[in-house]
Write an enzyme that holds these catalytic residues in place. Sequence first.
Site, PDB file in Angstrom:
ATOM      1  N   ASP A 118      -3.795  -8.299   3.938  1.00 35.32           N
ATOM      2  CA  ASP A 118      -2.805  -7.547   4.702  1.00 35.32           C
ATOM      3  C   ASP A 118      -3.136  -6.066   4.494  1.00 35.32           C
ATOM      4  OD1 ASP A 118      -0.637  -6.805   6.256  1.00 35.32           O
ATOM      5  OD2 ASP A 118       0.719  -8.243   5.338  1.00 35.32           O
ATOM      6  N   TRP A 119      -2.581  -5.221   5.331  1.00 36.59           N
ATOM      7  CA  TRP A 119      -2.979  -3.802   5.331  1.00 36.59           C
ATOM      8  C   TRP A 119      -2.629  -3.112   4.001  1.00 36.59           C
ATOM      9  CZ3 TRP A 119      -4.740  -6.479   8.809  1.00 36.59           C
ATOM     10  CH2 TRP A 119      -5.425  -5.988   9.915  1.00 36.59           C
TER      11      TRP A 119
END
Length: 839
Positions: free
Chosen positions: A274-275
């Site tokens: 995920d970012w």
Amino acid sequence: MRFDFSIAAALTALVGAVSGQGDFSPPSYPSPWMNGGNGWQEAYAKAQKFVSQLTLLEKINLTTGVGWEGESCVGNTGSIPRLNFRGLCLQDSPLGVRDTDVNSAFPAGLNAAATWSKQLMKLRGNAMGMEHRGKGVDMQLGPVAGPLGRTPEGGRNWEGFSPDPVLTGVAMQQTIQGIQDAGVIACAKHYIMNEQEHYRESTGTTKFAYSANVDDKTMHELYLWPFADAIRAGVGAVMCSYNQINNSYGSQNSYTLNHLLKNELDFQGVVVSDWWAQHTGVASALAGLDMTMAGDQKLASGNTYWGSNLTAAVLNGTIPQWRLDDMVVRIMSAYYKVGRDKARVPVNFNSWTLETDSYQHPEAKEDFTQVNWHVDVQGNHAALIREIGGASTVLLKNTNHALPLKKPKSIAVIGEDAHDNPGGPNSCSDRGCDIGTLAMGWGSGTANFPYLIAPVTALRAQAAGDHTKFANVSNNYDLAAVTAAVTGAEAAIVFVNANSGEDYITVDGNQGDRNNLTLWGNGDALVSYVASLNPNTIVVLHTVGAVIVEEHKNNPNVTAILWAGLPGQESGNAITDVLYGDVNPQAKTVFTWGKSREDYGVDVMYKNTADPPQLDFSEGVFIDYRHFDAAGIEPSYEFGYGLSYTSFSYSHLQVNKEFAWPYVPIKGHTKTAPTFGKIDYNFSHAEFPTGFHAVHDYVYPYLVGPVPTGLPQNWPAGSKDSNPQPLLAAGGAPGGNSGLYDVLYTVSARVTNTGSRRGTEIAQLYISLGGPSDPKIVLRGFDDLTLAPGQSGTFAYQITRRDISNWDPVTQNWVINHYPKTVHVGASSRNLPLSAALH
Ligand SMILES: *[C@@H]1O[C@H](CO)[C@@H](O)[C@H](O)[C@H]1NC(C)=O
Ligand SMILES: *[C@@H]1O[C@H](CO)[C@@H](O)[C@H](O)[C@H]1NC(C)=O
Ligand SMILES: *[C@@H]1O[C@H](CO)[C@@H](O)[C@H](O)[C@H]1NC(C)=O
Ligand SMILES: *[C@@H]1O[C@H](CO)[C@@H](O)[C@H](O)[C@H]1NC(C)=O
Ligand SMILES: *[C@@H]1O[C@H](CO)[C@@H](O)[C@H](O)[C@H]1NC(C)=O
Ligand SMILES: *[C@@H]1O[C@H](CO)[C@@H](O)[C@H](O)[C@H]1NC(C)=O
Ligand SMILES: *[C@@H]1O[C@H](CO)[C@@H](O)[C@H](O)[C@H]1NC(C)=O
Ligand SMILES: *[C@@H]1O[C@H](CO)[C@@H](O)[C@H](O)[C@H]1NC(C)=O
């Protein structure tokens, strides 16, 4: 930027980190290398050929994002100019292409689930995939099985499908097939236990993200289950989550990534973070991460854990070539598996602006050029969106034949939720507000609306055609106007909502997760007020999940209640179809409607007591209906419940035992870790080419400063071992041991339409596993049967070995125990007229 030694500290930290509190995750090394079995053979062969010709720097480029707003997509990897191979474009969201125009805004995952129609789930996936494809996207960041929906308050539940793992698993499978058939890589997310927004990342008050602590049995029987289905469906990517699991971050938890995902579930695709969910360089690589997003250490930080740092770690021997090659071959296998080599078009949009001309590298403000071609990818998807909107609307209450409406003399349409947002449907960035009708939640799981048909628009048009007198009030607090509109109206239709989203936006004090389970904006008072004046009050709920409706349910003046969820751009048309009977409701609720918040037994942790906050999932598998059943709590409306304008009966249950070979635990070993091509270990060949223009804040694979060598090595035991590794008994094929999917029984039942209208019934099959620690019943199968009045149809389901097994933490395998098992078939989780023993 100089390469300094602080890197070593950052990279050594947190391998399966143990906080000293709660559970910890056992180490599992080495990271399993891809084997190219079961459906991946052809893609693997093509990927091997491609990867074998790459240099070290080119390989690193494919593993690492170029940094926040470095290129057009939400996520972009580096490219391979030598081979004319552009970087990969990763784009939100699970309900359409985010941050662009002339795209569609689809119904949310929750609504897709509520149709209980495999066909509609797949068509939706395929339409979304086609839109991503048309925009040049390589990977759509969806669908969602985490959150599963442990707590009804969880802010992102609506992006996923249902707190039931089987319904979610089927929806994952269908959606993934739909997306990937369109030639786009699907990404199952967020892996795993990403069940609330509060403390999902380090915040002002905690240094660490929360740790979800879960036992092995619950992991397998509940949270991992739909991911197993996703992997069995051939999903190309899995996104690891922000949170920790047993006090180890999702992006570097060797047990969840190496052991469960890549070994037991035999996942062949790419694990993408995920970012900024990545926290270490070497540790995450050894724990099974294959691609880092957005590539920079923090939003636009200009530095990276991989890129240059991964190049250095390979050159000095800390990351073995086989691990890097495995990352890249997984990425390229996913690419070939879905046919990206044939489906690819240039990226023709820019996530950071809708202007035609702007910066190609927005963070750096460099290269002003054309960035948007405004390619219309909507096709005829509006019709599908409208169909899913109608098919996902659950009719919860219908008394006095209130519905369907038949050319009433007059109607009043009440509530802000029936009306347009005066600023336009996209006026709040990432839908971060609750103004006007609600058709999607907020956060990154959104898309721009091309238009949004508000209920008042569609109902007004219907009324005009019927010569129905029409009145409407948008202000939930203007009781004088409401009084005037509803008094004497043949029907008063009140639209109300409850919203939620992702934690980076707070709406009305709700930081992603909902603060309560009541309606927003005076909604409950509005419904009661209208009902006090009009004995034919019809309530439409646009909510992200359960709200407390017991009072309205019991109010005799509330003659109908419908849940329309988050229906997307065709909202008004879809609800009009249902209210007027052009569509006969088929949907059944995909979550339980409790009479109070406390009835759910679990809740979001809003205040931390430790750092990291410890979320003990001590309720085990008992979430949603499993909890209500076990605790003997009667809900307002049970899981699986929903009315139709016709009626159905169930009869003729038949159970046939099928022949199946015995379950065989997998034995043996993998091959030796393969490598593809040769790595040039000459450090000076990994530096920036002379005269190279580095874009500001951009992440590159080139060395920055000298490569550290001779530092103490304390990587986890076995993490560099390339020798053949033992296979797991429960593994051996994507989704786990293929024997789990053997059919043991065939069940059939007759469903008859006993009413006077054509309609679709969702027949449901539940099983009682019978053990003292099992839920009373668990959903295992369902189907949609469309029947004319008087017509009968056959519901059939094949019970697999997995369906009647429990996870045994001791043998680390699925087992069928000796407790007597029963199959039940019927219309909801508490309306199961047919039962039989499974011998
Ligand atoms: C490499 O990682 C270290 C430690 O996190 C960091 O300080 C450095 O900036 C990184 N190097 C690059 C080129 O991003
Ligand atoms: C978490 O810890 C529990 C209790 O020790 C254990 O049963 C479970 O397998 C662990 N799960 C993970 C993912 O580490
Ligand atoms: C890595 O990717 C960047 C960004 O696309 C590109 O500028 C660079 O040339 C690539 N490097 C190599 C070695 O291919
Ligand atoms: C009725 O709906 C229209 C939009 O169709 C809106 O402009 C108008 O303000 C609404 N009337 C009231 C009294 O809210
Ligand atoms: C629940 O939250 C919503 C949204 O913040 C708010 O409008 C509503 O008043 C709250 N309900 C109660 C009972 O406080
Ligand atoms: C139902 O509506 C009637 C008016 O038609 C009203 O007198 C009565 O109080 C209402 N009942 C409730 C429970 O609101
Ligand atoms: C590394 O490459 C440079 C430049 O090509 C060359 O001068 C040098 O001799 C090489 N070093 C080794 C150890 O081969
Ligand atoms: C190799 O470099 C990595 C960082 O790039 C560092 O963490 C590691 O300690 C280095 N290995 C040796 C043997 O110096």
